[in-house]
Design a protein around this motif. Structure first.
Motif, PDB file in Angstrom:
ATOM      1  N   ASN A   1      15.897 -20.376  10.668  1.00 19.98           N
ATOM      2  CA  ASN A   1      17.050 -21.128  11.354  1.00 19.98           C
ATOM      3  C   ASN A   1      17.416 -20.511  12.611  1.00 19.98           C
ATOM      4  O   ASN A   1      18.354 -21.229  13.556  1.00 19.98           O
ATOM      5  N   GLY A   2      16.628 -19.347  12.955  1.00 20.28           N
ATOM      6  CA  GLY A   2      17.592 -19.125  13.801  1.00 20.28           C
ATOM      7  C   GLY A   2      19.074 -19.079  13.931  1.00 20.28           C
ATOM      8  O   GLY A   2      19.674 -18.575  14.870  1.00 20.28           O
ATOM      9  N   ASP A   3      19.733 -18.418  12.712  1.00 21.39           N
ATOM     10  CA  ASP A   3      21.163 -18.159  12.760  1.00 21.39           C
ATOM     11  C   ASP A   3      21.262 -16.877  12.277  1.00 21.39           C
ATOM     12  O   ASP A   3      21.336 -16.410  11.218  1.00 21.39           O
ATOM     13  N   ILE A   4      21.461 -16.187  12.734  1.00 22.52           N
ATOM     14  CA  ILE A   4      21.438 -14.427  13.307  1.00 22.52           C
ATOM     15  C   ILE A   4      22.952 -14.057  12.114  1.00 22.52           C
ATOM     16  O   ILE A   4      23.544 -12.994  10.936  1.00 22.52           O
ATOM     17  N   ASP A   5      23.638 -14.967  12.547  1.00 22.80           N
ATOM     18  CA  ASP A   5      24.974 -14.490  11.056  1.00 22.80           C
ATOM     19  C   ASP A   5      25.101 -14.743   9.710  1.00 22.80           C
ATOM     20  O   ASP A   5      25.035 -14.484   8.867  1.00 22.80           O
ATOM     21  N   SER A   6      23.935 -15.479   9.332  1.00 17.61           N
ATOM     22  CA  SER A   6      23.370 -16.182   8.666  1.00 17.61           C
ATOM     23  C   SER A   6      22.614 -14.462   7.629  1.00 17.61           C
ATOM     24  O   SER A   6      22.678 -14.165   6.715  1.00 17.61           O
ATOM     25  N   PHE A   7      21.664 -14.240   8.352  1.00 16.24           N
ATOM     26  CA  PHE A   7      20.854 -12.927   7.650  1.00 16.24           C
ATOM     27  C   PHE A   7      22.637 -12.220   7.926  1.00 16.24           C
ATOM     28  O   PHE A   7      22.016 -11.109   7.026  1.00 16.24           O
ATOM     29  N   ILE A   8      23.192 -11.258   8.996  1.00 16.56           N
ATOM     30  CA  ILE A   8      24.088 -10.499   8.192  1.00 16.56           C
ATOM     31  C   ILE A   8      24.807 -10.652   7.659  1.00 16.56           C
ATOM     32  O   ILE A   8      25.331  -9.983   6.221  1.00 16.56           O
TER      33      ILE A   8
ATOM     34  N   PRO B   1      20.899  -7.211  16.962  1.00 19.39           N
ATOM     35  CA  PRO B   1      19.536  -8.139  16.115  1.00 19.39           C
ATOM     36  C   PRO B   1      19.965  -9.496  16.852  1.00 19.39           C
ATOM     37  O   PRO B   1      20.978  -9.966  16.152  1.00 19.39           O
ATOM     38  N   ILE B   2      18.973 -10.178  16.837  1.00 21.39           N
ATOM     39  CA  ILE B   2      19.212 -11.813  17.756  1.00 21.39           C
ATOM     40  C   ILE B   2      17.575 -12.516  16.878  1.00 21.39           C
ATOM     41  O   ILE B   2      17.434 -11.612  15.839  1.00 21.39           O
ATOM     42  N   THR B   3      17.909 -13.297  15.961  1.00 21.64           N
ATOM     43  CA  THR B   3      16.854 -14.390  15.984  1.00 21.64           C
ATOM     44  C   THR B   3      16.508 -15.590  16.790  1.00 21.64           C
ATOM     45  O   THR B   3      17.879 -16.450  17.671  1.00 21.64           O
ATOM     46  N   ILE B   4      15.596 -15.747  16.752  1.00 26.01           N
ATOM     47  CA  ILE B   4      14.560 -17.132  17.746  1.00 26.01           C
ATOM     48  C   ILE B   4      14.187 -18.242  16.659  1.00 26.01           C
ATOM     49  O   ILE B   4      13.473 -17.385  15.111  1.00 26.01           O
ATOM     50  N   LYS B   5      15.070 -19.102  16.454  1.00 30.40           N
ATOM     51  CA  LYS B   5      13.894 -20.334  15.499  1.00 30.40           C
ATOM     52  C   LYS B   5      12.612 -20.229  15.780  1.00 30.40           C
ATOM     53  O   LYS B   5      12.224 -21.127  17.036  1.00 30.40           O
ATOM     54  N   ARG B   6      12.200 -20.412  14.991  1.00 29.52           N
ATOM     55  CA  ARG B   6       9.979 -20.277  15.007  1.00 29.52           C
ATOM     56  C   ARG B   6      10.026 -21.880  15.107  1.00 29.52           C
ATOM     57  O   ARG B   6      11.010 -22.517  14.889  1.00 29.52           O
ATOM     58  N   SER B   7       9.242 -21.384  16.264  1.00 28.81           N
ATOM     59  CA  SER B   7       8.786 -23.320  17.231  1.00 28.81           C
ATOM     60  C   SER B   7       7.244 -23.343  16.155  1.00 28.81           C
ATOM     61  O   SER B   7       6.817 -24.484  16.027  1.00 28.81           O
TER      62      SER B   7
ATOM     63  N   LEU C   1      16.810  -5.830  19.324  1.00 26.58           N
ATOM     64  CA  LEU C   1      15.885  -6.437  18.032  1.00 26.58           C
ATOM     65  C   LEU C   1      15.373  -7.780  17.837  1.00 26.58           C
ATOM     66  O   LEU C   1      16.556  -8.921  17.993  1.00 26.58           O
ATOM     67  N   SER C   2      14.563  -8.329  18.662  1.00 28.36           N
ATOM     68  CA  SER C   2      14.536  -9.621  18.169  1.00 28.36           C
ATOM     69  C   SER C   2      13.799 -10.079  17.326  1.00 28.36           C
ATOM     70  O   SER C   2      12.207 -10.077  17.011  1.00 28.36           O
ATOM     71  N   PHE C   3      13.990 -11.219  16.774  1.00 23.86           N
ATOM     72  CA  PHE C   3      12.009 -11.898  15.420  1.00 23.86           C
ATOM     73  C   PHE C   3      12.546 -12.908  15.065  1.00 23.86           C
ATOM     74  O   PHE C   3      13.571 -14.156  15.335  1.00 23.86           O
ATOM     75  N   GLY C   4      11.810 -13.187  14.745  1.00 18.97           N
ATOM     76  CA  GLY C   4      11.613 -14.153  14.380  1.00 18.97           C
ATOM     77  C   GLY C   4      12.325 -15.700  12.983  1.00 18.97           C
ATOM     78  O   GLY C   4      11.474 -14.463  12.410  1.00 18.97           O
ATOM     79  N   SER C   5      12.757 -16.788  12.838  1.00 20.00           N
ATOM     80  CA  SER C   5      13.275 -17.356  11.273  1.00 20.00           C
ATOM     81  C   SER C   5      12.886 -18.360  11.895  1.00 20.00           C
ATOM     82  O   SER C   5      13.240 -19.455  12.511  1.00 20.00           O
TER      83      SER C   5
END
Length: 415
Positions: free
Chosen positions: A111-118, A189-195, A105-109
């Motif tokens: 900060n782009g840091d999945i570890d902080s979400f987890i 889950p992964i996250t991509i830093k929003r552009s 699952l990929s979502f935009g965020s």
């Protein structure tokens, strides 16, 4: 992250309202990082999580998504699509997880840091639920809106480890993680830093968000040329067509102004009280406000307070418009929704076969009539009833053409 020996499947949850260059960037980067061959998108219904309407109907959004690289588009039922972040996320994750083939699952965020979400999910909010809930309730009693109260509670419980972390997009990301945990999902889950810029920013620049693009389109025709630099060509062509012959019209919540005010005037206090998100005696304020308001802007302004945000009020108005009750919302939190296919590419057609082969019990809808005739689950039937009514309501503003219909509209297919 990459597994070159596996044909990975990527899941994306989006409203695509409208599909813009930031969405294309997110899709491209996500596929690159996960090395995914297939992409499934669960897209929002015609009514949105922020309490408004989609610029394009769900089939048009599907076509744009497929043309820009999505393989299979599945509809997020209206009751989830028009709900708060928690319910929106749960419905979409439950659908992706039920397919049995989604790897990422990929979502935009921001900060782009999945570890902080987890970390936040596992150690502060959801796994430390009692303490966090008490802090949240305390801040809500202090008159703060839910997002603000949530942010203050996180600062307190984490000793300010993540200051200003809980932006609307990051809150949604946390809800995705929570839903994955709730369902014991194996999806990574992964996250991509929003552009793109902050969704509240109404100014247009090279990194504009969907919200700023919508605001620009609603404000002035002159902004259309600026928007052309921010969206793929096929999105711009559709937007441009709306301006043709000076007949430009975007469906918004204001399109249903008279209907909403009329419905609220007809509703009893008890019926208003039974709308989701109505609490703390808000039904009295809504009833009083609808009687003295002649416009939707006046109505929302009269109800709004520090405690009740615009988005929350507008969601309540959508619930009233679509006839969604607290019982409906409670029900949808406890079930796994069906996966209704809106469109697919040739790759997507392969995916449907893979899904059915992997999980013969999955509730995947490719024929509405067949599903209606075979479904014996009253909860799923209620979800579908709301979806079909939502389509009728949204498309009732389509005066120049025959309104789109769930029975007659075909699945969108592209090569």
């Amino acid at each position: 992250m990459k597994d070159n020996n596996k044909e990975s499947v990527l899941g994306i949850i989006a409203e695509y309202n409208p599909f813009h260059n930031g969405h294309l960037y997110h899709l491209t980067e996500s596929k690159k990082i996960t090395n995914s061959k297939y992409v499934i998108a669960v897209i929002g219904n015609d009514f949105t999580e922020r309490g408004d309407c989609s610029i394009f109907d769900k089939w048009t959004k599907t076509k744009l998504a497929l043309e820009n690289g999505i393989d299979l588009v599945i509809e997020l039922p209206a009751i989830y699509s028009s709900s708060s972040a928690e319910n929106f996320a749960y419905g979409a994750i439950a659908i992706l997880d039920s397919l049995g083939i989604v790897d990422y699952l990929s979502f935009g965020s921001e900060n782009g840091d999945i570890d902080s979400f987890i970390d936040i999910s596992n150690n502060y909010i959801y796994e430390n639920n009692t303490k966090f809930s008490n802090l949240l309730k305390e801040e809500l009693k202090n008159g703060n809106s839910y997002p603000k109260a949530m942010s203050i509670a996180l600062d307190k419980i984490s000793n300010n480890k993540y200051p200003e972390f809980l932006t609307p997009n990051n809150i949604l990301g946390l809800e995705y993680i929570s839903a994955l945990n709730k369902l014991n999902s194996k999806i990574t889950p992964i996250t991509i830093k929003r552009s793109s810029n902050d969704f509240n920013n109404k100014n247009i620049d090279i990194s504009s968000s969907a919200s700023s693009i919508r605001n620009a389109l609603l404000c002035s025709e002159n902004n259309l040329s600026k928007v052309s630099k921010l969206v793929p060509k096929n999105t711009f062509n559709l937007l441009n067509a709306l301006y043709k012959n000076n007949s430009y019209s975007i469906t918004t919540l204001n399109s249903f102004e008279k209907e909403i005010i009329y419905i609220l005037k007809r509703m009893s206090l008890e019926e208003i009280k039974n709308l989701p998100d109505v609490s703390e005696g808000l039904e009295y304020k809504i009833k009083e406000s609808c009687i003295k308001s002649s416009t939707l802007e006046d109505l929302i302004s009269s109800i709004k307070s520090k405690r009740f945000t615009n988005a929350r009020i507008q969601r309540i108005l959508i619930y009233a418009l679509l006839g969604i009750t607290k019982q409906d919302l409670s029900m949808c939190k406890e079930i796994i929704p069906y996966a209704r296919v809106l469109g697919f590419s040739s790759n997507g057609k392969e995916l449907i076969s893979k899904i059915i082969k992997k999980n013969k019990n999955v509730n995947i809808i490719t024929s509405l009539k067949k599903f209606e005739n075979s479904c014996v689950d009253a909860n799923l039937k209620r979800l579908l009833e709301i979806d079909m009514f939502s389509t009728q309501i949204y498309n009732s503003t389509n005066y120049n053409n025959i309104p789109l219909n769930d029975y007659t509209q075909k699945i969108v297919e592209i090569d």
